[in-house]
Design a protein around this motif. Structure first.
Motif, PDB file in Angstrom:
ATOM      1  N   VAL A 204      33.497  35.863  47.438  1.00  0.00           N
ATOM      2  CA  VAL A 204      33.304  36.295  46.052  1.00  0.00           C
ATOM      3  C   VAL A 204      33.320  37.819  45.971  1.00  0.00           C
ATOM      4  O   VAL A 204      33.904  38.411  45.055  1.00  0.00           O
ATOM      5  N   ASP A 205      32.711  38.462  46.953  1.00  0.00           N
ATOM      6  CA  ASP A 205      32.653  39.928  46.945  1.00  0.00           C
ATOM      7  C   ASP A 205      33.957  40.566  47.410  1.00  0.00           C
ATOM      8  O   ASP A 205      34.263  41.706  47.031  1.00  0.00           O
ATOM      9  N   HIS A 206      34.685  39.860  48.262  1.00  0.00           N
ATOM     10  CA  HIS A 206      35.941  40.404  48.788  1.00  0.00           C
ATOM     11  C   HIS A 206      37.036  39.355  48.602  1.00  0.00           C
ATOM     12  O   HIS A 206      37.347  38.595  49.518  1.00  0.00           O
TER      13      HIS A 206
ATOM     14  N   TYR B 187      40.343  38.751  48.757  1.00  0.00           N
ATOM     15  CA  TYR B 187      41.602  39.307  49.244  1.00  0.00           C
ATOM     16  C   TYR B 187      42.814  38.566  48.702  1.00  0.00           C
ATOM     17  O   TYR B 187      43.897  39.140  48.614  1.00  0.00           O
ATOM     18  N   LEU B 188      42.634  37.300  48.348  1.00  0.00           N
ATOM     19  CA  LEU B 188      43.758  36.561  47.771  1.00  0.00           C
ATOM     20  C   LEU B 188      44.174  37.166  46.438  1.00  0.00           C
ATOM     21  O   LEU B 188      45.350  37.393  46.179  1.00  0.00           O
ATOM     22  N   THR B 189      43.188  37.430  45.606  1.00  0.00           N
ATOM     23  CA  THR B 189      43.486  37.951  44.270  1.00  0.00           C
ATOM     24  C   THR B 189      43.895  39.414  44.298  1.00  0.00           C
ATOM     25  O   THR B 189      44.878  39.815  43.665  1.00  0.00           O
ATOM     26  N   HIS B 190      43.157  40.203  45.076  1.00  0.00           N
ATOM     27  CA  HIS B 190      43.323  41.659  45.011  1.00  0.00           C
ATOM     28  C   HIS B 190      44.121  42.248  46.164  1.00  0.00           C
ATOM     29  O   HIS B 190      44.476  43.430  46.124  1.00  0.00           O
TER      30      HIS B 190
END
Length: 207
Positions: A95-97, A99-102
């Motif tokens: 949730v905090d990282h 990586y898939l989305t960003h």
């Protein structure tokens, strides 16, 4: 009018018989290398594909046993498709990282993320073993003997040409695989899975 149409049709059929396109098997590159060199290609057929000598084929690796990748540096940096790295990127995300989305980029060695469970295999050699199987050896015995040749070796006997020939493939396996970079899904998965098989494409399909 009919004669003109017939002439045009014959011309088109003859032209299409010389179509120079499509995918070529690496082992058949010797049949194409003359044409490639006439158009400016500088390597020899042996430079591109040699069965048991170092060549361009050695830059191509198996990623996880389900995808291919290409080594692009002397430090082992490799590229593969975004959807091939997708499971590893997903496992490393939170949730905090996300990586898939960003997306994710390691700016130093210490920022690389271990992709647990993911491995890379590099082809060491291949050998036809049809006669050995016919003589009574089993595929498991042949593969096991090959795996004892080196540390981290994995081997498999695979049927080719509709089972008329069998080849032994010997790989060196590397288990220390790390995520170095991946674009956001809006770039890496743009168009969805359908677009993966449609050209031209507009996807940053890499990781």
């Amino acid at each position: 009018m009919k004669r003109t149409l017939l002439t045009l049709l014959c011309t088109l059929l003859c032209a299409s018989s010389f179509a120079d396109e499509g995918m070529w098997l690496p082992g058949l590159i010797r049949e194409r290398i003359g044409d490639m060199r006439s158009k400016g290609f500088r390597l020899t057929a042996e430079d591109v594909y040699s069965v048991n000598r170092a060549s361009m084929k050695d830059a191509v690796v198996s990623v996880g046993g389900f995808c291919t990748g290409e080594i692009v540096s002397d430090r082992g940096l490799l590229l593969t498709n975004h959807h091939c790295g997708y499971p590893a990127i997903q496992r490393l995300s939170s949730v905090d990282h996300d990586y898939l989305t960003h997306g994710f980029w390691a700016l130093s060695d210490t920022e690389e993320l271990p992709a647990e469970g993911l491995f890379v295999r590099i082809l060491v050699r291949m050998e036809e073993v049809t006669d050995r199987l016919a003589a009574g050896e089993t595929a498991a015995e042949i593969a096991a003997a090959a795996e004892r040749e080196g540390t981290g070796y994995r081997a498999a006997v695979e049927p080719m040409y509709y089972g008329n020939q069998h080849f032994l493939f010997v790989y060196e396996q590397f288990d220390d695989v790390r995520l170095v970079g991946a674009p956001p899904s809006s770039i890496g998965k743009f168009g969805g899975d359908t677009d993966n098989w449609i050209w031209p494409r507009h996807t940053g399909d890499f990781s």
